[in-house]
Design a protein around this motif. Structure first.
Motif, PDB file in Angstrom:
ATOM      1  N   GLY A 261       0.743  -1.279  -0.024  1.00 54.39           N
ATOM      2  CA  GLY A 261       0.045   0.186  -0.081  1.00 54.39           C
ATOM      3  C   GLY A 261       0.757   1.296  -0.086  1.00 54.39           C
ATOM      4  N   ALA A 262       0.115   2.475   0.250  1.00 60.77           N
ATOM      5  CA  ALA A 262       0.691   3.616   0.214  1.00 60.77           C
ATOM      6  C   ALA A 262       0.403   4.402   1.442  1.00 60.77           C
ATOM      7  N   SER A 263       1.220   5.348   1.838  1.00 64.43           N
ATOM      8  CA  SER A 263       0.917   6.226   3.035  1.00 64.43           C
ATOM      9  C   SER A 263       1.500   7.659   2.786  1.00 64.43           C
ATOM     10  N   ALA A 264       0.952   8.611   3.496  1.00 64.93           N
ATOM     11  CA  ALA A 264       1.278   9.801   3.305  1.00 64.93           C
ATOM     12  C   ALA A 264       1.584  10.374   4.764  1.00 64.93           C
ATOM     13  N   ASP A 265       2.567  11.387   4.992  1.00 62.75           N
ATOM     14  CA  ASP A 265       3.192  11.295   6.369  1.00 62.75           C
ATOM     15  C   ASP A 265       3.618  12.643   6.511  1.00 62.75           C
ATOM     16  N   MET A 266       3.533  13.534   7.692  1.00 62.74           N
ATOM     17  CA  MET A 266       3.960  14.735   7.752  1.00 62.74           C
ATOM     18  C   MET A 266       5.001  14.686   8.924  1.00 62.74           C
ATOM     19  N   ASN A 267       6.222  15.103   8.728  1.00 61.01           N
ATOM     20  CA  ASN A 267       7.015  15.355  10.162  1.00 61.01           C
ATOM     21  C   ASN A 267       7.626  16.791  10.161  1.00 61.01           C
ATOM     22  N   LEU A 268       7.689  17.112  11.569  1.00 60.10           N
ATOM     23  CA  LEU A 268       8.596  18.325  11.846  1.00 60.10           C
ATOM     24  C   LEU A 268       9.917  17.980  12.120  1.00 60.10           C
TER      25      LEU A 268
ATOM     26  N   ILE B 105       4.594  13.765  13.190  1.00 55.33           N
ATOM     27  CA  ILE B 105       3.225  14.299  13.512  1.00 55.33           C
ATOM     28  C   ILE B 105       2.018  13.256  13.234  1.00 55.33           C
ATOM     29  N   PHE B 106       1.865  13.164  12.006  1.00 59.56           N
ATOM     30  CA  PHE B 106       0.763  12.289  11.517  1.00 59.56           C
ATOM     31  C   PHE B 106       0.536  11.837  10.090  1.00 59.56           C
ATOM     32  N   GLY B 107       0.353  10.580   9.913  1.00 61.01           N
ATOM     33  CA  GLY B 107       0.346   9.938   8.838  1.00 61.01           C
ATOM     34  C   GLY B 107      -0.917   9.128   8.383  1.00 61.01           C
ATOM     35  N   LEU B 108      -1.219   8.652   7.326  1.00 63.68           N
ATOM     36  CA  LEU B 108      -2.326   7.986   7.058  1.00 63.68           C
ATOM     37  C   LEU B 108      -1.797   7.136   5.835  1.00 63.68           C
ATOM     38  N   GLY B 109      -2.323   5.693   5.968  1.00 61.02           N
ATOM     39  CA  GLY B 109      -1.834   4.620   5.047  1.00 61.02           C
ATOM     40  C   GLY B 109      -3.157   3.765   4.419  1.00 61.02           C
ATOM     41  N   LEU B 110      -2.990   3.283   3.391  1.00 58.62           N
ATOM     42  CA  LEU B 110      -3.900   2.261   2.954  1.00 58.62           C
ATOM     43  C   LEU B 110      -3.064   1.016   2.500  1.00 58.62           C
ATOM     44  N   TYR B 111      -3.460  -0.226   2.838  1.00 61.21           N
ATOM     45  CA  TYR B 111      -2.867  -1.395   2.586  1.00 61.21           C
ATOM     46  C   TYR B 111      -3.701  -2.501   1.986  1.00 61.21           C
ATOM     47  N   LEU B 112      -3.482  -2.948   1.095  1.00 57.81           N
ATOM     48  CA  LEU B 112      -4.412  -4.109   0.283  1.00 57.81           C
ATOM     49  C   LEU B 112      -3.582  -5.322   0.450  1.00 57.81           C
TER      50      LEU B 112
ATOM     51  N   GLN C 291     -11.427 -14.142   6.220  1.00 56.58           N
ATOM     52  CA  GLN C 291     -10.798 -14.213   5.054  1.00 56.58           C
ATOM     53  C   GLN C 291      -9.740 -13.125   4.841  1.00 56.58           C
ATOM     54  N   PRO C 292      -8.621 -13.238   5.221  1.00 58.48           N
ATOM     55  CA  PRO C 292      -7.643 -12.114   5.349  1.00 58.48           C
ATOM     56  C   PRO C 292      -7.742 -11.481   3.800  1.00 58.48           C
ATOM     57  N   TRP C 293      -7.838 -12.194   2.680  1.00 59.80           N
ATOM     58  CA  TRP C 293      -7.591 -11.682   1.381  1.00 59.80           C
ATOM     59  C   TRP C 293      -8.797 -10.741   1.065  1.00 59.80           C
ATOM     60  N   ARG C 294      -9.826 -10.842   2.169  1.00 61.13           N
ATOM     61  CA  ARG C 294     -10.976  -9.865   1.829  1.00 61.13           C
ATOM     62  C   ARG C 294     -10.913  -8.511   2.878  1.00 61.13           C
ATOM     63  N   LEU C 295      -9.747  -8.292   3.526  1.00 64.28           N
ATOM     64  CA  LEU C 295      -9.585  -7.447   4.426  1.00 64.28           C
ATOM     65  C   LEU C 295      -8.560  -6.421   3.974  1.00 64.28           C
ATOM     66  N   ILE C 296      -8.865  -5.111   4.201  1.00 64.09           N
ATOM     67  CA  ILE C 296      -7.703  -3.863   4.098  1.00 64.09           C
ATOM     68  C   ILE C 296      -7.153  -3.378   5.293  1.00 64.09           C
ATOM     69  N   GLY C 297      -6.236  -2.649   5.406  1.00 65.55           N
ATOM     70  CA  GLY C 297      -5.255  -2.444   6.348  1.00 65.55           C
ATOM     71  C   GLY C 297      -5.388  -0.752   6.327  1.00 65.55           C
ATOM     72  N   ILE C 298      -5.975  -0.066   7.428  1.00 64.64           N
ATOM     73  CA  ILE C 298      -5.547   1.196   7.389  1.00 64.64           C
ATOM     74  C   ILE C 298      -4.677   1.540   8.461  1.00 64.64           C
ATOM     75  N   ASP C 299      -3.711   2.411   8.149  1.00 70.05           N
ATOM     76  CA  ASP C 299      -2.626   2.821   9.147  1.00 70.05           C
ATOM     77  C   ASP C 299      -2.861   4.268   9.535  1.00 70.05           C
ATOM     78  N   PHE C 300      -2.963   4.406  10.697  1.00 69.45           N
ATOM     79  CA  PHE C 300      -2.852   5.682  11.567  1.00 69.45           C
ATOM     80  C   PHE C 300      -1.863   6.148  11.935  1.00 69.45           C
TER      81      PHE C 300
ATOM     82  N   PHE D 231       3.888   6.098  17.398  1.00 69.43           N
ATOM     83  CA  PHE D 231       2.615   5.331  17.958  1.00 69.43           C
ATOM     84  C   PHE D 231       1.886   5.317  16.519  1.00 69.43           C
ATOM     85  N   SER D 232       1.266   4.099  16.651  1.00 68.04           N
ATOM     86  CA  SER D 232       0.521   3.946  15.308  1.00 68.04           C
ATOM     87  C   SER D 232      -0.884   3.180  15.779  1.00 68.04           C
ATOM     88  N   ILE D 233      -1.886   3.131  14.960  1.00 71.60           N
ATOM     89  CA  ILE D 233      -3.051   2.393  14.847  1.00 71.60           C
ATOM     90  C   ILE D 233      -3.347   1.644  13.931  1.00 71.60           C
ATOM     91  N   LEU D 234      -3.496   0.545  13.817  1.00 72.88           N
ATOM     92  CA  LEU D 234      -3.883  -0.351  12.410  1.00 72.88           C
ATOM     93  C   LEU D 234      -5.331  -0.752  12.729  1.00 72.88           C
TER      94      LEU D 234
END
Lengths: 365, 238
Positions: free
Chosen positions: B91-98, B108-115, B135-144, B166-169
């Motif tokens: 997947g892909a993620s976008a992230d912002m750092n100071l 600071i904060f990022g968001l990702g989407l994983y298939l 059925q894991p192949w029918r799940l998607i992951g969202i990363d905060f 820190f992260s939240i999946l």
């Protein structure tokens, strides 16, 4: 010029990454053998529960004897229910002849020596083993003299056993009062004799019952008269399908628990062969033999039960049965849905997957 | 059918969020924040990453809408589906750092989407007494991706960075519950708070951007050292 090269490189890299992403994401799917999060999974021990095996008859055959002698079975099972007493027209219970009574007494003694409690099940069947017509059962339990003789005879025949279980399943709804009256007749006599009294109840999941004759059993009135309910969470499918559904069984047990009595959930050890001429019970070994004989491929249904189809004598059949994995999965499902004080009645002892009790014992706390 | 639309809708929404977030951050960054050298001071940076993630544990899943689960075998079902095994995804993620001076970074904060990628074995599970199949192949992951702290060093055109955050999946998608011989699709989700390390080796492309190879061990997510993400990261800013 430098910027142009940089942007070209970025575009190329982006294109490669996108293509790679598309390829990777497109290559997904189901693969490999299922893995267990419940049941026989190593990380999820099964809770220890009271276990009863139901033997369809008065005698223990050599296969059953060997299984009962195994350490794994001793860990899972603490009681053997001999489903063998049958009432005759006058209420007296068979087997009546002295040799049969003697053999039953010896069987009970041998089971006691192995460390098992013994319960005697009373089934309303005729001498051929066929269950009475519902109207016949209704007529019998409606006669006060039958009920009185039944109670006297039951105390006498059960004197060496630890418990008695009444199987009145199939009695029509109109016999609700008489079923309670029969249990009321039996209960004080058995309690005076220090015997535990149980009753088989249909797997209703709603009040009033969702089953045709489910209201024949007044659970609220029966509860103070008996020590335990055996909920018959079996024969779920009337057309080809699994013999039980653990979710449905959970609901049936929860409803029975409202009466505040010790409760058992039933798990089938047998399979069912669904054919055009009706249903036929089969053991796991027989089911596997049929599959091998007819070259059928075994599959697993949604509940984990195994099934296969075959054609015999031009007639299509579908066989569903529970093996060690599916039974363990049901027990795993119950681990979080049913309290630990809910026991398990393993119905059809002798028909089970030969590895069942040892495998479950390995995973039981 | 409606549930399938819901799942695709969530995936599109998250994908849109990832792209939007990266665009907004990129556009919002003042040009004078591109202090991309050791000589420059505090500033922001944006990171876009394409990555492969593999874990050896997934969070237990909850029914997303138990009131919508209609089974022929029972009226109501609610609860948790235990899981076992891992999840492989791309997947892909976008992230912002100071960036504080040249040496410290504060994610600071990022968001990702994983298939899901590759084959996954079905997981025999249960919910409220019913047999279920995850059925894991029918799940998607969202990363905060949450806040953290990191250090970095610069050697000519090369950057080396390390941080912990820190992260939240959130895993979401479809599983199945057995009802007799039928298997009914249900929407599920699972949440796993955690902590991750991020280690990057970067090469400067120009004064404003660099490309990095990033390895992110999951220090804790469901269990200790539960997995890793390996990706290519594009960084704009400091």
């Amino acid at each position: 010029m430098q910027n142009a090269r940089t942007w070209s490189a970025r575009c190329a890299l982006g294109a490669i990454a996108s293509a790679l992403a598309l390829v990777l994401v497109a290559c997904k799917g189901e693969g490999g053998e299922p893995i267990d999060a419940v049941g026989l999974a190593q990380e999820t021990p099964l809770p220890k529960r009271k276990g009863t095996v139901l033997v369809d008859g008065c005698a223990i055959d050599p296969f059953q004897d060997a299984t009962l002698s195994a350490p794994g079975t001793r860990k899972i099972v603490d009681e053997v229910l001999l489903h063998c007493l049958v009432p005759r027209d006058n209420g007296a219970l068979g087997p009546a002849d002295s040799s049969a009574r003697g053999a039953l007494r010896r069987t009970i003694e041998e089971l006691h020596l192995k460390g098992y409690k013994v319960s005697l099940g009373v089934a309303f069947t005729d001498e051929t083993g066929a269950r009475y017509d519902p109207s016949r059962t209704a007529q019998l339990v409606g006669e006060p003299t039958f009920r009185a003789t039944f109670a006297e005879s039951l105390v006498a025949v059960a004197n060496t056993a630890d418990a008695v279980d009444l199987d009145l399943l199939g009695v029509p709804q109109g016999s609700r009062v008489n079923v309670t009256a029969l249990v009321r007749e039996v209960s004080p006599k058995l309690r005076d004799a220090k015997k535990t009294l149980g009753i088989f109840i249909p797997p209703s999941v709603a009040t009033p019952s969702d089953l045709p004759d489910g209201e024949a059993f007044d659970r609220a009135s029966l509860a103070p008269l008996v020590d335990r309910f055996r909920v018959m969470t079996l024969d779920y499918s009337e057309t080809p399908g699994p013999t039980t559904d653990p979710g449905w069984a959970t609901d049936a047990v929860r409803l029975a628990q409202n009466a505040k009595r010790e409760t058992y959930v039933s798990l089938p050890l047998y399979g069912v062969d669904f054919g055009p001429r009706g249903l036929r019970g089969v053991s796991v070994v027989e089911a596997r033999g049929l599959a091998a004989t007819y070259g059928a491929t075994l599959s697993r249904g949604a509940t984990g039960s195994q099934f296969f189809s075959y054609v015999a004598l031009g007639e299509p059949h579908e066989v569903w049965f529970d093996d060690t994995a599916s039974t363990a999965q049901a027990l795993g499902a119950f681990a979080t849905s049913l309290p630990r004080d809910v026991g398990v009645l393993y119905y059809g002892f002798g028909a089970e997957d030969p590895s069942l009790f040892s495998s479950i014992a390995e995973r039981t706390e | 059918m409606r549930r399938g639309h819901t799942r695709r809708g969530i995936a599109r929404l998250v994908g849109l969020l990832v792209v939007s977030l990266s665009l907004v951050i990129a556009l919002a960054l003042p040009r004078d924040a591109h202090a991309a050298s050791p000589d420059r001071g505090t500033g922001m940076e944006v990171r876009l990453q394409a990555a492969f993630a593999a874990t050896r544990a997934m969070p237990d899943l909850q029914l997303s809408a138990p009131e919508e689960v209609l089974l022929p075998s029972r009226e109501a079902v609610a609860g948790t589906l235990p899981t076992v095994g891992g999840f492989r995804s791309f997947g892909a993620s976008a992230d912002m750092n100071l960036v504080l001076r040249p040496r410290f970074t504060i994610p600071i904060f990022g968001l990702g989407l994983y298939l899901p990628v590759g084959d996954h074995a079905p997981i025999r599970s249960a919910v409220d007494g019913s047999i279920a199949t995850v059925q894991p192949w029918r799940l998607i992951g969202i990363d905060f991706l949450g806040p953290g702290f990191g250090v970095r060093t610069v050697e000519r055109r090369y950057f080396f960075e390390a941080s912990v955050r820190f992260s939240i999946l959130v895993l979401t998608g479809t599983s199945q519950i057995a009802a007799g011989r039928e298997a009914i699709d249900v929407q599920v989700h699972g949440i796993a708070p955690g902590a991750r390390a991020e280690m990057s080796a970067c090469r400067r492309l120009d004064p404003e951007s660099r490309v990095c190879l990033t390895v992110s061990p999951r220090l804790f997510e469901v269990r200790p050292l539960s997995g890793m993400t390996v990706g290519l990261t594009w960084v704009w800013g400091n």
